[in-house]
Enzyme design. Structure first.
Site, PDB file in Angstrom:
ATOM      1  N   LYS A 128     -15.238  -3.445 -24.093  1.00  0.00           N
ATOM      2  CA  LYS A 128     -16.156  -2.378 -24.494  1.00  0.00           C
ATOM      3  C   LYS A 128     -15.378  -1.250 -25.174  1.00  0.00           C
ATOM      4  CE  LYS A 128     -19.681  -2.844 -20.895  1.00  0.00           C
ATOM      5  NZ  LYS A 128     -20.799  -3.154 -21.812  1.00  0.00           N
ATOM      6  N   ARG A 171     -25.371 -11.828 -16.310  1.00  0.00           N
ATOM      7  CA  ARG A 171     -26.201 -13.032 -16.284  1.00  0.00           C
ATOM      8  C   ARG A 171     -25.403 -14.243 -15.804  1.00  0.00           C
ATOM      9  NH1 ARG A 171     -27.565 -12.223 -22.544  1.00  0.00           N
ATOM     10  NH2 ARG A 171     -27.403 -10.085 -21.758  1.00  0.00           N
TER      11      ARG A 171
HETATM   12  N1  BES Z   1     -23.290  -3.746 -17.870  1.00  0.00           N
HETATM   13  C1  BES Z   1     -23.688  -3.984 -19.201  1.00  0.00           C
HETATM   14  C2  BES Z   1     -25.055  -3.384 -19.529  1.00  0.00           C
HETATM   15  C3  BES Z   1     -25.133  -1.880 -19.562  1.00  0.00           C
HETATM   16  C4  BES Z   1     -24.900  -1.203 -20.725  1.00  0.00           C
HETATM   17  C5  BES Z   1     -25.474  -1.178 -18.440  1.00  0.00           C
HETATM   18  C6  BES Z   1     -24.999   0.183 -20.767  1.00  0.00           C
HETATM   19  C7  BES Z   1     -25.575   0.207 -18.462  1.00  0.00           C
HETATM   20  C8  BES Z   1     -25.333   0.888 -19.626  1.00  0.00           C
HETATM   21  C9  BES Z   1     -23.766  -5.480 -19.473  1.00  0.00           C
HETATM   22  O1  BES Z   1     -22.881  -6.283 -18.774  1.00  0.00           O
HETATM   23  C10 BES Z   1     -23.441  -5.652 -20.917  1.00  0.00           C
HETATM   24  O2  BES Z   1     -22.339  -5.374 -21.287  1.00  0.00           O
HETATM   25  N2  BES Z   1     -24.418  -6.099 -21.678  1.00  0.00           N
HETATM   26  C11 BES Z   1     -24.273  -6.268 -23.086  1.00  0.00           C
HETATM   27  C12 BES Z   1     -24.974  -7.529 -23.454  1.00  0.00           C
HETATM   28  C13 BES Z   1     -24.704  -7.976 -24.844  1.00  0.00           C
HETATM   29  C14 BES Z   1     -23.242  -8.316 -25.019  1.00  0.00           C
HETATM   30  C15 BES Z   1     -25.569  -9.166 -25.146  1.00  0.00           C
HETATM   31  C16 BES Z   1     -24.882  -5.062 -23.777  1.00  0.00           C
HETATM   32  O3  BES Z   1     -25.899  -4.534 -23.299  1.00  0.00           O
HETATM   33  O4  BES Z   1     -24.324  -4.617 -24.772  1.00  0.00           O
HETATM   34 ZN    ZN Z   2     -20.971  -6.435 -19.737  1.00  0.00          ZN
END
Ligand code: BES
Ligand code: ZN
Ligand code: ZN
Length: 499
Positions: free
Chosen positions: A264, A338
């Site tokens: 990230k 997931r």
């Molecule tokens: N934990 C994150 C989702 C999230 C994002 C929670 C911002 C709280 C605030 C999750 O694991 C994630 O990284 N999801 C990705 C999915 C994508 C790669 C399909 C996302 O939301 O960017």
């Molecule tokens: Zn994630």
């Protein structure tokens, strides 16, 4: 904070609060102190206050009036907000004792619920995470709230409200701890402590070895990059009472989500300590259900691991075989929730519960769609979805339902495995996350709650702390379980109290 009921005539000399609608008459005892109050002094808009010393004209030292707005605009949650306003006022004047005259005949809400909601608002607004500050005295705590009412059944509202709000505060506290302190092993210890406190719980913990033996390879793939060992905690409530209906609760417990190799951006990455919220919410719900002594059986699963990059981490393109045998192509290591939920849901579905609810900070996309005022709801069952909507409205942990049409599932077809963990387009991100999970629940009645938008509070709130974990989901799911336990027909959530 202790909340209790008292009969009219009670006084402890602290702050006495009245919650007033625009249409309400000013009570005579208030007129004795104030003479009268003009519109300019107190317009009774929601959250507006009027404060005065009583100068010996009343047994209480101070008088506080809190506005509830106009009758036509009233919503039941305003009662929690008014309680939050009153508690914050007491803190600001450093008064440890608050008494509230329970308002009568509010629209759209019965009297026991009024008491429950005041209790919740008071306990929730009194809480602040201070565990990591060395100077505790910076924080002033309101010690007790007395609810003044002639109604004998009010004590039940206090009891339910106290259990719900304290379970929520338990989640807020645990969620606030950062990833170096709240590791998968630490949360496991906390779950064990909870199980020890109430004999109705039993607990099973899967460590890395067991996860391998059970062939939970999607889960292990996520954990592989971290030096902290993963844990799958299975907490059971009323395990041996086979005549009671079984419900499954599953929580995403990523104690830190760096994204893994699909790293990230560093801005706000620290907020990914809240990626364990789902697991803590189901743990807090288990605690509330046990304290309410609800006649249900629960199987609560906490999928706990970090998601980290390293030489051992899983890589984009890797294929893993999940519990039950489905193969998954991992196209981004940041869609890890997931993956851990796939194995866990498949495991819980095998136990044939009447319904499964999973709770997860699953997608940033749900924040794009709903902002921070709703939980994303995804369900294959209309009746179950309706129940959660009702519970959401009552608890004011509101849900908004998304579709799960098969066209979305088709977007997850992989060229080389059974399914991939993201779609090619990135569109409909929250639905894509949900339809991925759907592949692992078989034909169970199931609902997925995406709490990414609500797990931590970003703006001013009448009874929850800004820039902190919210514990949202606990009251929603517990209210739904209270309802299910009572097996009421119809959908009204009012008067769901246990005798
Ligand atoms: N934990 C994150 C989702 C999230 C994002 C929670 C911002 C709280 C605030 C999750 O694991 C994630 O990284 N999801 C990705 C999915 C994508 C790669 C399909 C996302 O939301 O960017
Ligand atoms: Zn994630
Ligand atoms: Zn995540």
């Amino acid at each position: 904070m202790k909340v209790k009921t008292e009969k009219p005539g009670y006084s402890d000399g602290g702050v006495l609060a009245y919650f007033l609608l625009k249409e309400d008459k000013i009570p005579v005892e208030v007129l004795k102190v104030t003479g009268g109050i003009s519109e300019d002094e107190f317009d009774r808009k929601l959250g507006k206050t009027y404060f005065t010393a009583t100068l010996g004209k009343m047994k209480f030292g101070k008088l506080l009036l809190v506005g509830l707005g106009e009758k036509k605009d009233f919503e039941p949650d305003f009662v929690r907000r008014a309680a939050g306003t009153a508690v914050r006022y007491c803190k600001s004047v450093k008064c440890p004792n608050l008494s509230v005259v329970v308002p009568k005949a509010l629209p759209k809400i019965d009297s026991t619920s009024v008491v429950q909601f005041i209790t919740e608002g008071a306990i929730l607004s009194n809480y602040k995470f201070m565990e990591l500050k060395t100077k505790k005295e910076e924080y002033f705590d309101v010690k007790q709230t007395s609810l003044i009412t002639p109604d004998k059944s009010a004590a039940n509202g206090v009891r339910v409200g106290t259990i719900l709000a304290e379970a929520q505060n338990y989640v807020r506290e645990l969620d606030e701890y950062p990833a170096n302190m709240m590791t998968p092993r630490k949360i496991t210890e906390i779950a064990k402590q909870l199980a020890k406190k109430n004999k109705k719980f039993s607990i099973t913990v899967f460590d890395e070895k067991t996860l391998k033996k059970e062939e939970m390879n999607a889960f292990l793939g996520v954990a592989s990059g971290s030096n902290e060992p993963p844990r799958l905690v299975i907490l059971e409530y009323n395990r041996n009472k086979k005549n009671l209906p079984l419900y499954g609760l599953v929580g995403k417990g990523i104690t830190f989500d760096s994204g893994g190799i699909s790293l990230k951006p560093s801005k706000d990455m620290h907020e990914m300590k809240y990626d364990k919220s789902g697991a803590l919410v189901v743990l807090g719900t288990a605690m509330a259900v046990a304290e309410l002594n609800l006649p249900v059986r629960l199987m609560v699963a906490l999928a706990l691991t970090e998601n980290m990059p390293s030489g051992k981490a899983q890589k984009p393109g890797d294929v893993v075989k999940a519990y039950g045998g489905k193969t998954i192509e991992v196209l981004t290591t940041d869609a890890e929730g997931r993956l851990v939920l796939a194995d866990t849901l498949a495991y819980i579905a095998e136990k044939n519960p009447k319904a499964i609810i999973d709770v997860a900070t699953l997608t940033g996309a749900v924040i794009v769609a709903l902002g921070r005022h709703a939980i994303g709801l995804f369900s294959t069952d209309d009746k179950f979805a309706r129940l959660l909507e009702e519970a959401g409205n009552r608890s004011h942990e509101r849900v908004w339902r998304f579709p799960l049409w098969k066209e979305y599932s088709e977007m997850l077809k992989s060229e080389i495995a059974d399914i991939k963990n993201i779609s090619d387009t990135g569109e409909a991100g929250s639905i894509i996350g949900a339809v991925f999970l759907k592949e692992f629940v078989g034909d169970a009645t199931w609902a997925h709650l995406d709490i990414a938008g609500v797990a931590n509070i970003k703006t001013n709130h009448a009874y929850l702390e800004k820039n902190a974990a919210s514990g949202m989901g606990v009251r929603l799911i517990t209210e739904a379980l209270i309802y299910l336990a009572k097996r009421r027909t119809g959908y009204s959530m009012t008067n769901i109290f246990l005798e």
